[in-house]
Design a protein around this motif. Sequence first.
Motif, mmCIF file in Angstrom:
data_model
loop_
_atom_site.group_PDB
_atom_site.id
_atom_site.type_symbol
_atom_site.label_atom_id
_atom_site.label_comp_id
_atom_site.label_asym_id
_atom_site.label_seq_id
_atom_site.Cartn_x
_atom_site.Cartn_y
_atom_site.Cartn_z
ATOM 1 N N GLY A 8 8.697 -19.961 8.241
ATOM 2 C CA GLY A 8 7.645 -20.431 9.154
ATOM 3 C C GLY A 8 6.910 -21.637 8.599
ATOM 4 O O GLY A 8 5.683 -21.706 8.612
ATOM 5 N N SER A 9 7.691 -22.642 8.133
ATOM 6 C CA SER A 9 7.097 -23.789 7.428
ATOM 7 C C SER A 9 6.577 -24.891 8.343
ATOM 8 O O SER A 9 6.047 -25.875 7.851
ATOM 9 C CB SER A 9 8.143 -24.463 6.538
ATOM 10 N N ASN A 10 6.787 -24.736 9.630
ATOM 11 C CA ASN A 10 6.460 -25.849 10.525
ATOM 12 C C ASN A 10 4.998 -25.919 10.919
ATOM 13 O O ASN A 10 4.570 -26.918 11.480
ATOM 14 C CB ASN A 10 7.304 -25.762 11.807
ATOM 15 N N SER A 11 4.211 -24.862 10.623
ATOM 16 C CA SER A 11 2.818 -24.953 11.062
ATOM 17 C C SER A 11 1.917 -24.191 10.110
ATOM 18 O O SER A 11 2.380 -23.455 9.242
ATOM 19 C CB SER A 11 2.696 -24.434 12.506
ATOM 20 N N GLY A 12 0.605 -24.406 10.259
ATOM 21 C CA GLY A 12 -0.413 -23.641 9.546
ATOM 22 C C GLY A 12 -0.184 -23.520 8.048
ATOM 23 O O GLY A 12 0.015 -24.507 7.333
ATOM 24 N N LEU A 13 -0.194 -22.306 7.572
ATOM 25 C CA LEU A 13 -0.117 -22.057 6.131
ATOM 26 C C LEU A 13 1.240 -22.431 5.556
ATOM 27 O O LEU A 13 1.336 -22.943 4.439
ATOM 28 C CB LEU A 13 -0.434 -20.579 5.853
ATOM 29 N N GLY A 14 2.305 -22.187 6.325
ATOM 30 C CA GLY A 14 3.650 -22.529 5.839
ATOM 31 C C GLY A 14 3.798 -24.019 5.608
ATOM 32 O O GLY A 14 4.381 -24.454 4.600
ATOM 33 N N LEU A 15 3.255 -24.802 6.522
ATOM 34 C CA LEU A 15 3.326 -26.264 6.385
ATOM 35 C C LEU A 15 2.528 -26.726 5.166
ATOM 36 O O LEU A 15 2.980 -27.579 4.396
ATOM 37 C CB LEU A 15 2.782 -26.918 7.672
ATOM 38 N N GLU A 16 1.358 -26.137 4.980
ATOM 39 C CA GLU A 16 0.516 -26.539 3.846
ATOM 40 C C GLU A 16 1.118 -26.078 2.511
ATOM 41 O O GLU A 16 1.049 -26.792 1.517
ATOM 42 C CB GLU A 16 -0.910 -25.989 4.043
ATOM 43 N N PHE A 17 1.761 -24.901 2.499
ATOM 44 C CA PHE A 17 2.492 -24.471 1.294
ATOM 45 C C PHE A 17 3.543 -25.536 0.969
ATOM 46 O O PHE A 17 3.689 -25.952 -0.184
ATOM 47 C CB PHE A 17 3.227 -23.146 1.554
ATOM 48 N N THR A 18 4.294 -25.944 1.996
ATOM 49 C CA THR A 18 5.356 -26.929 1.798
ATOM 50 C C THR A 18 4.781 -28.224 1.222
ATOM 51 O O THR A 18 5.280 -28.754 0.225
ATOM 52 C CB THR A 18 6.061 -27.222 3.148
ATOM 53 N N ARG A 19 3.692 -28.706 1.855
ATOM 54 C CA ARG A 19 3.088 -29.977 1.424
ATOM 55 C C ARG A 19 2.633 -29.881 -0.036
ATOM 56 O O ARG A 19 2.946 -30.756 -0.846
ATOM 57 C CB ARG A 19 1.897 -30.262 2.348
ATOM 58 N N GLN A 20 1.933 -28.808 -0.376
ATOM 59 C CA GLN A 20 1.378 -28.741 -1.739
ATOM 60 C C GLN A 20 2.448 -28.518 -2.801
ATOM 61 O O GLN A 20 2.374 -29.085 -3.889
ATOM 62 C CB GLN A 20 0.286 -27.665 -1.816
ATOM 63 N N PHE A 21 3.476 -27.718 -2.490
ATOM 64 C CA PHE A 21 4.546 -27.535 -3.487
ATOM 65 C C PHE A 21 5.290 -28.856 -3.696
ATOM 66 O O PHE A 21 5.671 -29.189 -4.819
ATOM 67 C CB PHE A 21 5.508 -26.426 -3.060
ATOM 68 N N LEU A 22 5.484 -29.624 -2.620
ATOM 69 C CA LEU A 22 6.158 -30.920 -2.762
ATOM 70 C C LEU A 22 5.308 -31.866 -3.612
ATOM 71 O O LEU A 22 5.829 -32.569 -4.476
ATOM 72 C CB LEU A 22 6.436 -31.539 -1.390
ATOM 73 N N GLU A 23 3.995 -31.874 -3.369
ATOM 74 C CA GLU A 23 3.100 -32.745 -4.151
ATOM 75 C C GLU A 23 3.171 -32.393 -5.637
ATOM 76 O O GLU A 23 2.988 -33.238 -6.497
ATOM 77 C CB GLU A 23 1.637 -32.622 -3.682
ATOM 78 N N ARG A 24 3.445 -31.127 -5.908
ATOM 79 C CA ARG A 24 3.519 -30.677 -7.309
ATOM 80 C C ARG A 24 4.875 -30.974 -7.949
ATOM 81 O O ARG A 24 5.093 -30.687 -9.111
ATOM 82 C CB ARG A 24 3.246 -29.174 -7.387
ATOM 83 N N GLY A 25 5.810 -31.462 -7.143
ATOM 84 C CA GLY A 25 7.119 -31.822 -7.696
ATOM 85 C C GLY A 25 8.173 -30.739 -7.571
ATOM 86 O O GLY A 25 9.249 -30.830 -8.174
ATOM 87 N N ASP A 26 7.886 -29.704 -6.767
ATOM 88 C CA ASP A 26 8.857 -28.625 -6.612
ATOM 89 C C ASP A 26 9.902 -28.956 -5.542
ATOM 90 O O ASP A 26 9.766 -29.946 -4.809
ATOM 91 C CB ASP A 26 8.125 -27.321 -6.248
ATOM 92 N N TYR A 27 10.935 -28.119 -5.468
ATOM 93 C CA TYR A 27 11.988 -28.269 -4.455
ATOM 94 C C TYR A 27 11.734 -27.206 -3.384
ATOM 95 O O TYR A 27 11.646 -26.013 -3.698
ATOM 96 C CB TYR A 27 13.373 -28.056 -5.086
ATOM 97 N N VAL A 28 11.606 -27.642 -2.127
ATOM 98 C CA VAL A 28 11.226 -26.690 -1.075
ATOM 99 C C VAL A 28 12.298 -26.552 -0.002
ATOM 100 O O VAL A 28 12.774 -27.541 0.560
ATOM 101 C CB VAL A 28 9.886 -27.099 -0.414
ATOM 102 N N ILE A 29 12.663 -25.305 0.257
ATOM 103 C CA ILE A 29 13.529 -24.990 1.388
ATOM 104 C C ILE A 29 12.547 -24.563 2.488
ATOM 105 O O ILE A 29 12.063 -23.430 2.513
ATOM 106 C CB ILE A 29 14.533 -23.858 1.036
ATOM 107 N N ALA A 30 12.219 -25.541 3.338
ATOM 108 C CA ALA A 30 11.161 -25.351 4.331
ATOM 109 C C ALA A 30 11.800 -24.904 5.644
ATOM 110 O O ALA A 30 12.081 -25.717 6.522
ATOM 111 C CB ALA A 30 10.388 -26.657 4.505
ATOM 112 N N SER A 31 11.995 -23.592 5.767
ATOM 113 C CA SER A 31 12.719 -23.106 6.942
ATOM 114 C C SER A 31 11.771 -22.936 8.132
ATOM 115 O O SER A 31 10.577 -22.682 7.972
ATOM 116 C CB SER A 31 13.404 -21.774 6.621
ATOM 117 N N CYS A 32 12.334 -23.101 9.310
ATOM 118 C CA CYS A 32 11.559 -22.874 10.537
ATOM 119 C C CYS A 32 12.519 -22.646 11.697
ATOM 120 O O CYS A 32 13.718 -22.875 11.565
ATOM 121 C CB CYS A 32 10.614 -24.036 10.821
ATOM 122 N N ARG A 33 11.956 -22.203 12.818
ATOM 123 C CA ARG A 33 12.817 -21.864 13.951
ATOM 124 C C ARG A 33 13.431 -23.080 14.614
ATOM 125 O O ARG A 33 14.552 -23.028 15.072
ATOM 126 C CB ARG A 33 12.007 -21.099 15.010
#
Length: 238
Positions: A8-33
């Motif tokens: 559920g990375s496309n909105s709300g908390l999932g999107l912000e998790f994705t944004r912040q992990f990317l800013e930290r230099g992590d690799y994100v599998i940002a899945s969504c419907r």
Amino acid sequence: MKRILITGSNSGLGLEFTRQFLERGDYVIASCRRPGAAVQLQELRDKHSGRIIVPELDVSSEEERGKLYKQMTSFMDKLDILINNAGVRFGGEKFSDSLENIQKEDFSNIFQINTVAPLMMAVRFLPMLKKAENPIIVNISSVSGSIARKRRKGSGYSYSSSKAALNMITKALSVELDNSGVIVVSLHPGWVKTSMEYTEKAPLMPDESISGMISVIESLKIEDTGKFYDWQGNEVPW
Ligand SMILES: NC(=O)c1ccc[n+]([C@@H]2O[C@H](COP(=O)([O-])OP(=O)(O)OC[C@H]3O[C@@H](n4cnc5c(N)ncnc54)[C@H](OP(=O)(O)O)[C@@H]3O)[C@@H](O)[C@H]2O)c1
């Protein structure tokens, strides 16, 4: 660099998790419907190319979970963190807060997404998690699922019971995975303004909740497995 799968990375908390992990230099599998419609994820993919993929995943679909597992194992062997974030507030179209309006159909959908899917995601991705050094499964729960804190009328029979059952999944998995090195926790994000119903008046913004939850995730030790924390690291009673 951690490898993190978020649902559920496309909105709300999932999107912000994705944004912040990317800013930290992590690799994100940002899945969504619907990756094709996930404009903000596409922007993040342009900005952080090479460190994010945006695969299609309806968490309630066994076929899509299997397809994603196959896709991921084709180019990576370990998964450090699974964040079961996708969730729904109401299982059906109806408002279920009053006893008269409760519809049994509301429960089937909401339990499939909020409770069963996180367990099935954990089971599916366990082989990859077990290969990581300090693997973590995070179930995004809610204080609404705390039986000990239940005080007010309403707040959704289907939603709160789906999150209480999710908490049991967290505990049961932590017991099952004892000695495997996998940490399993439930996290309450706080009351956060997102597109979820009844968050319009929420005092917290996603960036604050997520930076808090990332600090909690980072500080987790094996002794914390099977526990329920809020976004500030306070333990929440079951
Ligand atoms: N906001 C709060 O105050 C609060 C408080 C406690 C707990 N939570 C929990 O936090 C999590 C995230 O919620 P949010 O506040 O960020 O709400 P949100 O903005 O509505 O996000 C919910 C996400 O879940 C996704 N989703 C729903 N059903 C799905 C399915 N079958 N497969 C894959 N994805 C699915 C949605 O995707 P679509 O866009 O495709 O529908 C959306 O990306 C939820 O588990 C929620 O229960 C939120």
